[in-house]
Design a protein around this motif. Structure first.
Motif, PDB file in Angstrom:
ATOM      1  N   THR A 215      25.374  16.518   3.872  1.00  0.00           N
ATOM      2  CA  THR A 215      23.831  16.914   3.055  1.00  0.00           C
ATOM      3  C   THR A 215      22.931  16.279   3.896  1.00  0.00           C
ATOM      4  O   THR A 215      23.224  15.208   4.742  1.00  0.00           O
ATOM      5  N   ARG A 216      21.713  16.988   3.906  1.00  0.00           N
ATOM      6  CA  ARG A 216      20.638  16.192   4.925  1.00  0.00           C
ATOM      7  C   ARG A 216      20.443  14.833   4.524  1.00  0.00           C
ATOM      8  O   ARG A 216      20.295  14.308   5.223  1.00  0.00           O
ATOM      9  N   SER A 217      20.390  14.529   3.118  1.00  0.00           N
ATOM     10  CA  SER A 217      19.749  13.316   2.662  1.00  0.00           C
ATOM     11  C   SER A 217      21.149  12.279   3.183  1.00  0.00           C
ATOM     12  O   SER A 217      20.833  10.981   3.623  1.00  0.00           O
ATOM     13  N   ALA A 218      22.338  12.474   3.059  1.00  0.00           N
ATOM     14  CA  ALA A 218      23.362  11.475   3.492  1.00  0.00           C
ATOM     15  C   ALA A 218      23.293  11.517   4.875  1.00  0.00           C
ATOM     16  O   ALA A 218      23.364  10.114   5.418  1.00  0.00           O
ATOM     17  N   ILE A 219      22.964  12.395   5.789  1.00  0.00           N
ATOM     18  CA  ILE A 219      22.702  12.215   7.287  1.00  0.00           C
ATOM     19  C   ILE A 219      21.502  11.338   7.401  1.00  0.00           C
ATOM     20  O   ILE A 219      21.479  10.116   8.262  1.00  0.00           O
ATOM     21  N   LEU A 220      20.308  11.383   6.856  1.00  0.00           N
ATOM     22  CA  LEU A 220      19.189  10.710   7.047  1.00  0.00           C
ATOM     23  C   LEU A 220      19.143   9.446   6.338  1.00  0.00           C
ATOM     24  O   LEU A 220      18.834   8.302   7.083  1.00  0.00           O
ATOM     25  N   LEU A 221      20.066   8.924   5.547  1.00  0.00           N
ATOM     26  CA  LEU A 221      20.485   7.706   4.935  1.00  0.00           C
ATOM     27  C   LEU A 221      21.168   7.006   5.902  1.00  0.00           C
ATOM     28  O   LEU A 221      20.932   5.794   6.366  1.00  0.00           O
TER      29      LEU A 221
ATOM     30  N   GLY B 238      12.591   9.948   2.254  1.00  0.00           N
ATOM     31  CA  GLY B 238      11.494  10.853   1.519  1.00  0.00           C
ATOM     32  C   GLY B 238      12.419  11.553   0.516  1.00  0.00           C
ATOM     33  O   GLY B 238      12.203  12.918   0.288  1.00  0.00           O
ATOM     34  N   ILE B 239      12.983  10.909  -0.128  1.00  0.00           N
ATOM     35  CA  ILE B 239      13.907  11.513  -1.209  1.00  0.00           C
ATOM     36  C   ILE B 239      13.600  10.862  -2.537  1.00  0.00           C
ATOM     37  O   ILE B 239      13.240   9.726  -2.588  1.00  0.00           O
ATOM     38  N   THR B 240      13.916  11.292  -3.817  1.00  0.00           N
ATOM     39  CA  THR B 240      13.644  10.717  -4.886  1.00  0.00           C
ATOM     40  C   THR B 240      14.635   9.609  -5.041  1.00  0.00           C
ATOM     41  O   THR B 240      15.654   9.538  -4.547  1.00  0.00           O
ATOM     42  N   ASP B 241      14.345   8.630  -5.978  1.00  0.00           N
ATOM     43  CA  ASP B 241      15.274   7.773  -6.482  1.00  0.00           C
ATOM     44  C   ASP B 241      16.593   8.286  -6.718  1.00  0.00           C
ATOM     45  O   ASP B 241      17.747   7.648  -6.377  1.00  0.00           O
ATOM     46  N   ALA B 242      16.514   9.215  -7.544  1.00  0.00           N
ATOM     47  CA  ALA B 242      17.846   9.782  -8.219  1.00  0.00           C
ATOM     48  C   ALA B 242      18.827  10.181  -7.183  1.00  0.00           C
ATOM     49  O   ALA B 242      20.004   9.995  -7.195  1.00  0.00           O
ATOM     50  N   VAL B 243      18.235  11.015  -6.068  1.00  0.00           N
ATOM     51  CA  VAL B 243      18.977  11.389  -4.990  1.00  0.00           C
ATOM     52  C   VAL B 243      19.416  10.320  -4.032  1.00  0.00           C
ATOM     53  O   VAL B 243      20.522  10.501  -3.633  1.00  0.00           O
ATOM     54  N   ALA B 244      18.407   9.335  -3.863  1.00  0.00           N
ATOM     55  CA  ALA B 244      18.939   8.095  -3.244  1.00  0.00           C
ATOM     56  C   ALA B 244      20.123   7.501  -3.640  1.00  0.00           C
ATOM     57  O   ALA B 244      21.104   7.359  -3.165  1.00  0.00           O
ATOM     58  N   SER B 245      20.108   7.165  -4.997  1.00  0.00           N
ATOM     59  CA  SER B 245      20.899   6.560  -5.691  1.00  0.00           C
ATOM     60  C   SER B 245      22.286   7.437  -5.862  1.00  0.00           C
ATOM     61  O   SER B 245      23.653   6.819  -5.478  1.00  0.00           O
ATOM     62  N   ALA B 246      22.420   8.767  -5.679  1.00  0.00           N
ATOM     63  CA  ALA B 246      23.716   9.520  -5.902  1.00  0.00           C
ATOM     64  C   ALA B 246      24.172   9.855  -4.390  1.00  0.00           C
ATOM     65  O   ALA B 246      25.472   9.357  -4.356  1.00  0.00           O
ATOM     66  N   ARG B 247      23.453   9.749  -3.337  1.00  0.00           N
ATOM     67  CA  ARG B 247      24.206   9.767  -2.059  1.00  0.00           C
ATOM     68  C   ARG B 247      24.721   8.465  -1.616  1.00  0.00           C
ATOM     69  O   ARG B 247      25.672   8.215  -1.012  1.00  0.00           O
ATOM     70  N   LEU B 248      23.798   7.169  -1.932  1.00  0.00           N
ATOM     71  CA  LEU B 248      24.212   5.953  -1.619  1.00  0.00           C
ATOM     72  C   LEU B 248      25.615   5.537  -2.332  1.00  0.00           C
ATOM     73  O   LEU B 248      26.562   4.861  -1.699  1.00  0.00           O
ATOM     74  N   LYS B 249      25.736   6.077  -3.547  1.00  0.00           N
ATOM     75  CA  LYS B 249      26.692   5.908  -4.375  1.00  0.00           C
ATOM     76  C   LYS B 249      28.046   6.628  -4.047  1.00  0.00           C
ATOM     77  O   LYS B 249      29.042   5.755  -3.541  1.00  0.00           O
ATOM     78  N   GLN B 250      27.733   7.926  -3.485  1.00  0.00           N
ATOM     79  CA  GLN B 250      28.778   8.624  -2.651  1.00  0.00           C
ATOM     80  C   GLN B 250      29.282   8.196  -1.407  1.00  0.00           C
ATOM     81  O   GLN B 250      30.571   8.023  -1.144  1.00  0.00           O
TER      82      GLN B 250
ATOM     83  N   VAL C  56      26.358  11.126  14.734  1.00  0.00           N
ATOM     84  CA  VAL C  56      25.008  11.326  14.304  1.00  0.00           C
ATOM     85  C   VAL C  56      24.130  11.419  15.659  1.00  0.00           C
ATOM     86  O   VAL C  56      23.124  12.006  15.791  1.00  0.00           O
ATOM     87  N   LEU C  57      24.178  10.480  16.596  1.00  0.00           N
ATOM     88  CA  LEU C  57      23.491  10.499  17.953  1.00  0.00           C
ATOM     89  C   LEU C  57      23.640  12.058  18.493  1.00  0.00           C
ATOM     90  O   LEU C  57      22.954  12.193  18.997  1.00  0.00           O
ATOM     91  N   ALA C  58      24.910  12.479  18.403  1.00  0.00           N
ATOM     92  CA  ALA C  58      25.106  13.978  18.981  1.00  0.00           C
ATOM     93  C   ALA C  58      24.065  14.813  18.337  1.00  0.00           C
ATOM     94  O   ALA C  58      23.424  15.687  19.031  1.00  0.00           O
ATOM     95  N   LEU C  59      23.960  14.766  17.187  1.00  0.00           N
ATOM     96  CA  LEU C  59      23.206  15.635  16.373  1.00  0.00           C
ATOM     97  C   LEU C  59      21.734  15.322  16.632  1.00  0.00           C
ATOM     98  O   LEU C  59      20.733  16.421  16.988  1.00  0.00           O
ATOM     99  N   MET C  60      21.425  13.951  16.888  1.00  0.00           N
ATOM    100  CA  MET C  60      20.007  13.730  17.452  1.00  0.00           C
ATOM    101  C   MET C  60      19.888  14.311  18.618  1.00  0.00           C
ATOM    102  O   MET C  60      18.612  14.844  19.146  1.00  0.00           O
ATOM    103  N   GLN C  61      20.630  14.149  19.629  1.00  0.00           N
ATOM    104  CA  GLN C  61      20.559  14.529  21.027  1.00  0.00           C
ATOM    105  C   GLN C  61      20.572  16.091  20.942  1.00  0.00           C
ATOM    106  O   GLN C  61      19.464  16.290  21.851  1.00  0.00           O
ATOM    107  N   TRP C  62      21.061  16.734  20.278  1.00  0.00           N
ATOM    108  CA  TRP C  62      21.054  18.219  20.114  1.00  0.00           C
ATOM    109  C   TRP C  62      19.633  18.820  19.427  1.00  0.00           C
ATOM    110  O   TRP C  62      18.963  19.668  20.051  1.00  0.00           O
TER     111      TRP C  62
END
Length: 162
Positions: free
Chosen positions: A31-37, A56-68, A104-110
Motif C-alpha cells: 500500500t502507498r501508506s505502508a511504503i511512505l511509513l 499525511g494519513i489519518t490516525d486510523a490508517v497510520a494505526s492499522a498500517r503500523l500494526k500490520q 524502497v530506494l529503487a522506487l525512489m530512484q525510478w
C-alpha cells in the motif's frame, strides 16, 4: 529486452507463479501508506503522531498500517515514557525492515528519473564522499547487469536437513 526463462520455466503454460516472492512482498508493503511509513522510518521517524502527520494519513490508517508492519516483523514497537506523561510507543526498523531499504530506494530512484521533471526533492548520497547512491542489479563480483544478462531458473533448495 527481457530475462530468459530456462529449463522447465521456459514453457510458461506448464507452470504458474503461485508462490511468487514479489506477490508475497507486495502483500506486506503493497500500500502507498505502508511504503511512505517505511520512508519515514528510514528518515528517522519513530513516533506515531510524526508518522501520521508526515505521511499525511489519518490516525486510523497510520494505526492499522503500523500494526500490520509490526505483526509482519518489519517494525518493532517499543515503549517509551517522557517525564510526567503516560507510556507511549515508538516504532523502529527491524533487520527485516532495514533489508527492505534497497527496494524502497529503487522506487525512489525510478520516481526521480521518470516522474519528477527536476529529479525529485531529495537525494541519497554516501555520507563520507557525498557521492550519489544508486540501486542496480549486480553479480557477486560487482559487475552491473542488464535484463538481457539475466536468466530465471527454478530454485533448488537442495536436500533438507534434519
Amino acid at each position: 529486452m527481457a530475462m530468459i526463462l530456462e529449463g522447465p520455466l521456459a514453457d510458461r503454460a506448464s507452470w504458474r507463479a503461485d508462490r511468487c516472492s514479489i506477490g508475497k512482498a507486495m502483500d506486506v508493503i503493497g500500500t502507498r501508506s505502508a511504503i511512505l511509513l517505511l520512508r519515514e522510518a528510514y528518515y528517522g521517524t519513530t513516533r506515531f503522531d510524526d508518522f501520521a502527520e508526515r505521511v499525511g494519513i489519518t490516525d486510523a490508517v497510520a494505526s492499522a498500517r503500523l500494526k500490520q508492519l509490526v505483526e509482519l516483523g518489519v517494525l518493532d514497537k517499543r515503549p517509551y515514557r517522557e517525564p510526567g506523561k503516560r507510556t507511549r510507543h515508538e516504532y523502529v526498523l527491524t533487520a527485516m525492515g532495514k533489508d527492505l531499504f534497497p527496494a524502497v530506494l529503487a522506487l525512489m530512484q525510478w520516481g526521480d528519473k521518470y516522474l519528477q521533471p527536476d529529479g525529485g526533492p531529495v537525494r541519497v548520497v554516501e555520507r563520507r564522499t557525498g557521492a550519489p547512491v544508486t540501486i542496480r542489479p549486480r553479480d557477486e563480483a560487482g559487475r552491473e547487469l542488464g535484463l538481457d544478462d539475466l536468466v530465471i531458473v527454478p530454485h533448488d533448495p537442495g536436500p533438507t536437513q534434519g
